[in-house]
Motif scaffolding. Sequence first.
Motif, PDB file in Angstrom:
ATOM      1  N   ASN A 250     -13.868  -7.712  16.699  1.00  0.00           N
ATOM      2  CA  ASN A 250     -14.473  -7.771  18.026  1.00  0.00           C
ATOM      3  C   ASN A 250     -13.716  -6.841  18.958  1.00  0.00           C
ATOM      4  O   ASN A 250     -12.497  -6.700  18.852  1.00  0.00           O
ATOM      5  N   THR A 251     -14.446  -6.212  19.870  1.00  0.00           N
ATOM      6  CA  THR A 251     -13.834  -5.478  20.964  1.00  0.00           C
ATOM      7  C   THR A 251     -14.296  -6.129  22.263  1.00  0.00           C
ATOM      8  O   THR A 251     -15.005  -7.134  22.241  1.00  0.00           O
ATOM      9  N   SER A 252     -13.911  -5.560  23.390  1.00  0.00           N
ATOM     10  CA  SER A 252     -14.322  -6.134  24.666  1.00  0.00           C
ATOM     11  C   SER A 252     -15.813  -5.980  24.897  1.00  0.00           C
ATOM     12  O   SER A 252     -16.390  -6.659  25.741  1.00  0.00           O
ATOM     13  N   GLU A 253     -16.463  -5.103  24.124  1.00  0.00           N
ATOM     14  CA  GLU A 253     -17.874  -4.821  24.360  1.00  0.00           C
ATOM     15  C   GLU A 253     -18.802  -5.247  23.240  1.00  0.00           C
ATOM     16  O   GLU A 253     -20.001  -5.429  23.453  1.00  0.00           O
ATOM     17  N   ALA A 254     -18.288  -5.399  22.028  1.00  0.00           N
ATOM     18  CA  ALA A 254     -19.192  -5.654  20.902  1.00  0.00           C
ATOM     19  C   ALA A 254     -18.490  -6.406  19.778  1.00  0.00           C
ATOM     20  O   ALA A 254     -17.262  -6.451  19.712  1.00  0.00           O
ATOM     21  N   GLY A 255     -19.313  -7.007  18.921  1.00  0.00           N
ATOM     22  CA  GLY A 255     -18.827  -7.604  17.687  1.00  0.00           C
ATOM     23  C   GLY A 255     -19.332  -6.781  16.517  1.00  0.00           C
ATOM     24  O   GLY A 255     -20.506  -6.378  16.501  1.00  0.00           O
ATOM     25  N   CYS A 256     -18.465  -6.492  15.547  1.00  0.00           N
ATOM     26  CA  CYS A 256     -18.825  -5.574  14.468  1.00  0.00           C
ATOM     27  C   CYS A 256     -18.495  -6.153  13.094  1.00  0.00           C
ATOM     28  O   CYS A 256     -17.542  -6.921  12.948  1.00  0.00           O
ATOM     29  N   VAL A 257     -19.289  -5.746  12.096  1.00  0.00           N
ATOM     30  CA  VAL A 257     -19.058  -6.123  10.703  1.00  0.00           C
ATOM     31  C   VAL A 257     -18.835  -4.828   9.920  1.00  0.00           C
ATOM     32  O   VAL A 257     -19.578  -3.856  10.091  1.00  0.00           O
ATOM     33  N   ILE A 258     -17.797  -4.824   9.081  1.00  0.00           N
ATOM     34  CA  ILE A 258     -17.488  -3.630   8.303  1.00  0.00           C
ATOM     35  C   ILE A 258     -18.613  -3.354   7.309  1.00  0.00           C
ATOM     36  O   ILE A 258     -19.003  -4.216   6.532  1.00  0.00           O
ATOM     37  N   ALA A 259     -19.145  -2.131   7.346  1.00  0.00           N
ATOM     38  CA  ALA A 259     -20.234  -1.739   6.453  1.00  0.00           C
ATOM     39  C   ALA A 259     -19.737  -0.892   5.285  1.00  0.00           C
ATOM     40  O   ALA A 259     -20.335  -0.893   4.208  1.00  0.00           O
ATOM     41  N   GLY A 260     -18.631  -0.189   5.484  1.00  0.00           N
ATOM     42  CA  GLY A 260     -18.107   0.642   4.404  1.00  0.00           C
ATOM     43  C   GLY A 260     -16.752   1.235   4.751  1.00  0.00           C
ATOM     44  O   GLY A 260     -16.455   1.489   5.924  1.00  0.00           O
ATOM     45  N   LEU A 261     -15.927   1.416   3.729  1.00  0.00           N
ATOM     46  CA  LEU A 261     -14.611   2.034   3.880  1.00  0.00           C
ATOM     47  C   LEU A 261     -14.454   3.139   2.857  1.00  0.00           C
ATOM     48  O   LEU A 261     -14.884   2.989   1.711  1.00  0.00           O
ATOM     49  N   LYS A 262     -13.861   4.247   3.276  1.00  0.00           N
ATOM     50  CA  LYS A 262     -13.535   5.330   2.343  1.00  0.00           C
ATOM     51  C   LYS A 262     -12.081   5.727   2.545  1.00  0.00           C
ATOM     52  O   LYS A 262     -11.634   5.935   3.677  1.00  0.00           O
ATOM     53  N   THR A 263     -11.348   5.794   1.444  1.00  0.00           N
ATOM     54  CA  THR A 263      -9.955   6.198   1.516  1.00  0.00           C
ATOM     55  C   THR A 263      -9.869   7.708   1.605  1.00  0.00           C
ATOM     56  O   THR A 263     -10.346   8.422   0.717  1.00  0.00           O
ATOM     57  N   ILE A 264      -9.290   8.215   2.677  1.00  0.00           N
ATOM     58  CA  ILE A 264      -9.107   9.660   2.848  1.00  0.00           C
ATOM     59  C   ILE A 264      -7.792  10.090   2.209  1.00  0.00           C
ATOM     60  O   ILE A 264      -7.729  11.060   1.481  1.00  0.00           O
ATOM     61  N   ARG A 265      -6.755   9.335   2.499  1.00  0.00           N
ATOM     62  CA  ARG A 265      -5.433   9.494   1.878  1.00  0.00           C
ATOM     63  C   ARG A 265      -4.689   8.186   2.088  1.00  0.00           C
ATOM     64  O   ARG A 265      -5.233   7.276   2.719  1.00  0.00           O
ATOM     65  N   LYS A 266      -3.498   8.075   1.562  1.00  0.00           N
ATOM     66  CA  LYS A 266      -2.761   6.830   1.666  1.00  0.00           C
ATOM     67  C   LYS A 266      -2.581   6.428   3.132  1.00  0.00           C
ATOM     68  O   LYS A 266      -2.042   7.195   3.935  1.00  0.00           O
TER      69      LYS A 266
ATOM     70  N   PHE B 275     -15.209   5.564  12.578  1.00  0.00           N
ATOM     71  CA  PHE B 275     -13.947   6.036  13.131  1.00  0.00           C
ATOM     72  C   PHE B 275     -12.927   6.173  12.007  1.00  0.00           C
ATOM     73  O   PHE B 275     -13.131   5.693  10.900  1.00  0.00           O
ATOM     74  N   ILE B 276     -11.832   6.848  12.330  1.00  0.00           N
ATOM     75  CA  ILE B 276     -10.719   7.020  11.392  1.00  0.00           C
ATOM     76  C   ILE B 276      -9.652   5.986  11.712  1.00  0.00           C
ATOM     77  O   ILE B 276      -9.207   5.867  12.860  1.00  0.00           O
ATOM     78  N   LEU B 277      -9.247   5.217  10.707  1.00  0.00           N
ATOM     79  CA  LEU B 277      -8.238   4.168  10.877  1.00  0.00           C
ATOM     80  C   LEU B 277      -6.979   4.551  10.112  1.00  0.00           C
ATOM     81  O   LEU B 277      -7.029   4.815   8.916  1.00  0.00           O
ATOM     82  N   ASP B 278      -5.855   4.590  10.814  1.00  0.00           N
ATOM     83  CA  ASP B 278      -4.548   4.803  10.187  1.00  0.00           C
ATOM     84  C   ASP B 278      -3.772   3.495  10.227  1.00  0.00           C
ATOM     85  O   ASP B 278      -3.563   2.935  11.314  1.00  0.00           O
ATOM     86  N   VAL B 279      -3.363   2.991   9.074  1.00  0.00           N
ATOM     87  CA  VAL B 279      -2.585   1.755   9.001  1.00  0.00           C
ATOM     88  C   VAL B 279      -1.107   2.089   9.178  1.00  0.00           C
ATOM     89  O   VAL B 279      -0.570   2.948   8.484  1.00  0.00           O
ATOM     90  N   ILE B 280      -0.464   1.431  10.134  1.00  0.00           N
ATOM     91  CA  ILE B 280       0.949   1.655  10.413  1.00  0.00           C
ATOM     92  C   ILE B 280       1.670   0.314  10.404  1.00  0.00           C
ATOM     93  O   ILE B 280       1.024  -0.738  10.471  1.00  0.00           O
ATOM     94  N   PRO B 281       3.009   0.292  10.310  1.00  0.00           N
ATOM     95  CA  PRO B 281       3.745  -0.980  10.208  1.00  0.00           C
ATOM     96  C   PRO B 281       3.475  -1.947  11.355  1.00  0.00           C
ATOM     97  O   PRO B 281       3.480  -3.164  11.161  1.00  0.00           O
ATOM     98  N   THR B 282       3.241  -1.432  12.572  1.00  0.00           N
ATOM     99  CA  THR B 282       3.055  -2.313  13.722  1.00  0.00           C
ATOM    100  C   THR B 282       1.587  -2.704  13.945  1.00  0.00           C
ATOM    101  O   THR B 282       1.298  -3.527  14.808  1.00  0.00           O
ATOM    102  N   GLY B 283       0.675  -2.101  13.186  1.00  0.00           N
ATOM    103  CA  GLY B 283      -0.749  -2.390  13.372  1.00  0.00           C
ATOM    104  C   GLY B 283      -1.613  -1.280  12.818  1.00  0.00           C
ATOM    105  O   GLY B 283      -1.637  -1.032  11.618  1.00  0.00           O
ATOM    106  N   PHE B 284      -2.305  -0.562  13.707  1.00  0.00           N
ATOM    107  CA  PHE B 284      -3.141   0.546  13.242  1.00  0.00           C
ATOM    108  C   PHE B 284      -3.435   1.505  14.400  1.00  0.00           C
ATOM    109  O   PHE B 284      -3.219   1.181  15.575  1.00  0.00           O
ATOM    110  N   ARG B 285      -3.934   2.687  14.039  1.00  0.00           N
ATOM    111  CA  ARG B 285      -4.429   3.646  15.025  1.00  0.00           C
ATOM    112  C   ARG B 285      -5.920   3.855  14.790  1.00  0.00           C
ATOM    113  O   ARG B 285      -6.355   3.945  13.641  1.00  0.00           O
ATOM    114  N   VAL B 286      -6.678   3.950  15.858  1.00  0.00           N
ATOM    115  CA  VAL B 286      -8.104   4.265  15.783  1.00  0.00           C
ATOM    116  C   VAL B 286      -8.307   5.613  16.445  1.00  0.00           C
ATOM    117  O   VAL B 286      -8.076   5.770  17.652  1.00  0.00           O
ATOM    118  N   ASP B 287      -8.699   6.604  15.633  1.00  0.00           N
ATOM    119  CA  ASP B 287      -8.872   7.967  16.131  1.00  0.00           C
ATOM    120  C   ASP B 287      -7.646   8.432  16.912  1.00  0.00           C
ATOM    121  O   ASP B 287      -7.743   9.088  17.948  1.00  0.00           O
TER     122      ASP B 287
END
Length: 219
Positions: free
Chosen positions: A66-82, A102-114
């Motif tokens: 959920n964000t402040s504006e919408a609720g979302c369901v994951i439709a697909g994920l593709k691994t670009i790199r680790k 969007f592009i999601l980067d997983v980091i130790p403290t959480g994640f980055r979106v774009d």
Amino acid sequence: MAIVKMLRTALVSIAFWMAATSADTADRLPVADGVYLSSNGKCRDYHRGELDMLDYEITNGGQSYNTSEAGCVIAGLKTIRKGRLAVEADCKETGDIFQMSFILDVIPTGFRVDGEEFRLCQTDTAPVRVLPPERAQPARNVDKLSKFRVKALIEKWHSQNERCRGGSGDDPETEKACERRKSVHKALAKKAMCYGKIGQAASEFQWHKCGKRSLREPG
């Protein structure tokens, strides 16, 4: 022969890239359920109950958010790199359905979106400390997420109300805004929220927890 070799090499490279970026078997974000915010200051405000809007709330084991504006369901994920994923999601904002990517980067403290960082502030599985009865205090964070959602809905209602009342009568966007306002109004009513009280002028109406003197929508 050299050209054939180059073509084979190119085809192998393309096949390797397609395999590397193929859809993951489980469409779940690889991050823990919980609230993710863009700064430590927001996290402090969240714990104090003073934050009006959440940046991201990951739910259902990473299958939705959920964000402040919408609720979302994951439709697909593709691994670009680790640690980096291309994410596609089906989202609903009031009554409108739309897609996000969007592009999601997983980091130790959480994640980055774009490229923008969001840090885990609280997880649904965090241990709860239970105090003895004589020391027990009212929980400050009870139903906190529900309160955030109500505030977000109220802001959405006011936004659509302005567009509905201020738009041109022959503009289709005005009609859409009025329909969205109606949908948000129903959503707030389901959360026992009312707009206005008996005896008040329309200019005094505010959203509040329904009571005996509250105006209620019919049905």
